[in-house]
Scaffold this active site. Sequence first.
Site, PDB file in Angstrom:
ATOM      1  N   LYS A  37      -1.825  -1.535  -3.506  1.00 29.43           N
ATOM      2  CA  LYS A  37      -2.160  -0.362  -4.310  1.00 29.43           C
ATOM      3  C   LYS A  37      -3.651  -0.058  -4.265  1.00 29.43           C
ATOM      4  O   LYS A  37      -4.063   1.081  -4.449  1.00 29.43           O
ATOM      5  CB  LYS A  37      -1.714  -0.561  -5.753  1.00 29.43           C
ATOM      6  CG  LYS A  37      -0.218  -0.496  -5.870  1.00 29.43           C
ATOM      7  CD  LYS A  37       0.242  -0.292  -7.277  1.00 29.43           C
ATOM      8  CE  LYS A  37       1.734  -0.065  -7.294  1.00 29.43           C
ATOM      9  NZ  LYS A  37       2.389  -0.666  -8.420  1.00 29.43           N
TER      10      LYS A  37
ATOM     11  N   LYS B 124       7.903   0.500   0.763  1.00 29.08           N
ATOM     12  CA  LYS B 124       8.954   0.586  -0.269  1.00 29.08           C
ATOM     13  C   LYS B 124       8.964   1.966  -0.918  1.00 29.08           C
ATOM     14  O   LYS B 124       7.942   2.657  -0.942  1.00 29.08           O
ATOM     15  CB  LYS B 124       8.761  -0.503  -1.325  1.00 29.08           C
ATOM     16  CG  LYS B 124       7.530  -0.328  -2.162  1.00 29.08           C
ATOM     17  CD  LYS B 124       7.597  -1.103  -3.470  1.00 29.08           C
ATOM     18  CE  LYS B 124       6.375  -0.702  -4.288  1.00 29.08           C
ATOM     19  NZ  LYS B 124       6.413  -0.929  -5.665  1.00 29.08           N
TER      20      LYS B 124
ATOM     21  N   LYS C 253       7.168   5.084  -7.004  1.00 27.00           N
ATOM     22  CA  LYS C 253       6.934   6.182  -7.955  1.00 27.00           C
ATOM     23  C   LYS C 253       5.615   6.874  -7.683  1.00 27.00           C
ATOM     24  O   LYS C 253       5.442   8.034  -7.981  1.00 27.00           O
ATOM     25  CB  LYS C 253       6.872   5.636  -9.385  1.00 27.00           C
ATOM     26  CG  LYS C 253       8.194   5.294  -9.980  1.00 27.00           C
ATOM     27  CD  LYS C 253       7.985   5.004 -11.459  1.00 27.00           C
ATOM     28  CE  LYS C 253       8.445   3.629 -11.839  1.00 27.00           C
ATOM     29  NZ  LYS C 253       7.560   2.609 -12.164  1.00 27.00           N
TER      30      LYS C 253
HETATM   31  P1  TYM Z   1       7.594  -0.941 -11.777  1.00 26.35           P
HETATM   32  O1  TYM Z   1       7.561  -0.104 -12.999  1.00 26.35           O
HETATM   33  O2  TYM Z   1       6.736  -0.570 -10.632  1.00 26.35           O
HETATM   34  O3  TYM Z   1       9.067  -0.999 -11.255  1.00 26.35           O
HETATM   35  C1  TYM Z   1      10.149  -1.273 -12.136  1.00 26.35           C
HETATM   36  C2  TYM Z   1      11.155  -2.174 -11.449  1.00 26.35           C
HETATM   37  O4  TYM Z   1      11.660  -1.530 -10.291  1.00 26.35           O
HETATM   38  C3  TYM Z   1      11.538  -2.415  -9.178  1.00 26.35           C
HETATM   39  N1  TYM Z   1      11.289  -1.616  -7.979  1.00 26.35           N
HETATM   40  C4  TYM Z   1      12.042  -1.667  -6.888  1.00 26.35           C
HETATM   41  N2  TYM Z   1      13.139  -2.381  -6.586  1.00 26.35           N
HETATM   42  C5  TYM Z   1      13.693  -2.184  -5.373  1.00 26.35           C
HETATM   43  N3  TYM Z   1      13.192  -1.290  -4.457  1.00 26.35           N
HETATM   44  C6  TYM Z   1      12.087  -0.569  -4.730  1.00 26.35           C
HETATM   45  N4  TYM Z   1      11.616   0.293  -3.841  1.00 26.35           N
HETATM   46  C7  TYM Z   1      11.462  -0.729  -5.988  1.00 26.35           C
HETATM   47  N5  TYM Z   1      10.367  -0.177  -6.565  1.00 26.35           N
HETATM   48  C8  TYM Z   1      10.275  -0.733  -7.780  1.00 26.35           C
HETATM   49  C9  TYM Z   1      10.353  -3.290  -9.506  1.00 26.35           C
HETATM   50  O5  TYM Z   1      10.392  -4.480  -8.757  1.00 26.35           O
HETATM   51  C10 TYM Z   1      10.554  -3.498 -10.977  1.00 26.35           C
HETATM   52  O6  TYM Z   1      11.475  -4.533 -11.203  1.00 26.35           O
HETATM   53  N6  TYM Z   1       4.947  -4.778 -13.447  1.00 26.35           N
HETATM   54  C11 TYM Z   1       6.243  -4.196 -13.378  1.00 26.35           C
HETATM   55  C12 TYM Z   1       6.818  -3.835 -14.736  1.00 26.35           C
HETATM   56  C13 TYM Z   1       6.756  -4.950 -15.716  1.00 26.35           C
HETATM   57  C14 TYM Z   1       7.649  -6.042 -15.820  1.00 26.35           C
HETATM   58  C15 TYM Z   1       7.144  -6.816 -16.895  1.00 26.35           C
HETATM   59  C16 TYM Z   1       8.799  -6.406 -15.122  1.00 26.35           C
HETATM   60  C17 TYM Z   1       5.812  -5.080 -16.660  1.00 26.35           C
HETATM   61  N7  TYM Z   1       6.046  -6.227 -17.384  1.00 26.35           N
HETATM   62  C18 TYM Z   1       7.785  -7.986 -17.274  1.00 26.35           C
HETATM   63  C19 TYM Z   1       9.438  -7.587 -15.512  1.00 26.35           C
HETATM   64  C20 TYM Z   1       8.921  -8.367 -16.576  1.00 26.35           C
HETATM   65  C21 TYM Z   1       6.136  -2.918 -12.581  1.00 26.35           C
HETATM   66  O7  TYM Z   1       5.097  -2.357 -12.410  1.00 26.35           O
HETATM   67  O8  TYM Z   1       7.354  -2.454 -12.163  1.00 26.35           O
END
Ligand code: TYM
Length: 342
Positions: free
Chosen positions: A119, A207, A210
Amino acid sequence: MSKPVILTGLRANNDLHLGNYLGALLPIVELQKAYAGEYQVNLFVPDLHSFTTPIDHSKLYDQTMHNLKIFVATGLNLDDKDSYIYRQSYIPAHSELTVILNCFTYMGELSRMTQFKEKGQGKQGISAGLFDYPVLMAADILLYGAKYVPVGADQTQHVELARDIAIRVNNKFGELFTPPEPENAQIEFANKQQRLRIRDLVNPEKKMSKSDETGKGVIFLGDSPEIASKKIVGSTTDSIGSVNYDYEKQPGISNLLDIFAALSGESIESVISKYKGQSQYGQLKKDVAEVVSKFLSNFQSKLNSVDESALLSKLEYSEKTMNHTANHTLLNVQNAVGLRKE
Ligand code: TYM
């Protein structure tokens, strides 16, 4: 006796997409069903996480509330007494524990995080928030003693970091935290082969994300079925001319197979068998577009009928209860590090 915890969070920096849905949201909702009565389920919006990369702040609050509705439309059972939904910033212990954990986390560890490298790559003015968010994520997990954390493949490293931090702090101060289970146990618990990584449709080397500026390679949950179909039909494939599951040589096709299999519930092998001997990808694209369109119209009609007042009362109750739990963990930590004597 409190129940073991399954927990995950999804940021609200934009509408959620198919990768978020298949990688994290659907898995936790499926786990809620599979382990009803045995586990506590925490599903939350890490709203403080949402601006680790720049966003339009005027939309954050509404997006957060919208994402909570998405949780319900995915099938989260609000009547389940062992499940909680909440917003991270409504539970101040998350921020406070992060400040403490920062002092037990190394710069070297955070610099090695792939998400930070990807990022931050080539960008000016990278925020300290982006660098530090894995520690906030560790606080999210450790406050509730979560053993299982269903996430997409891109977040595995952060869950492992949370485990390392928990073990390190426990070694120094005694059993303060329940470390999340190691990666192999996470996958086994979820009854999966691996964590999912859905790819961008235009550039299947990366990947689905968003933060993608064009949105052309991303299926958002709010996309109309027509737009989504166009994105799939126009997706990048290859010139090999046979349908195989091989991310090295055929990332675009493999991604379509993953999407098809995940949404239809069929195995990859059974999906591939439909296209044996075909040298064009037109039929596969058409079929995936149809599965995705059906999914979206179904999902969007569920979203429109979410009972908002039931959602709000669950949210209020959950935030109250989780503040209590989180403050209890925080106080134990404050006592251990010498900030309190209570
Ligand atoms: P975030 O908000 O970017 O994404 C949310 C969840 O979606 C999954 N994800 C994907 N899975 C498969 N293919 C993709 N292309 C893809 N893009 C995103 C991410 O792996 C995630 O599970 N830091 C985390 C959010 C978070 C979190 C936590 C998760 C904050 N605190 C505690 C678990 C436990 C994040 O930015 O995910």
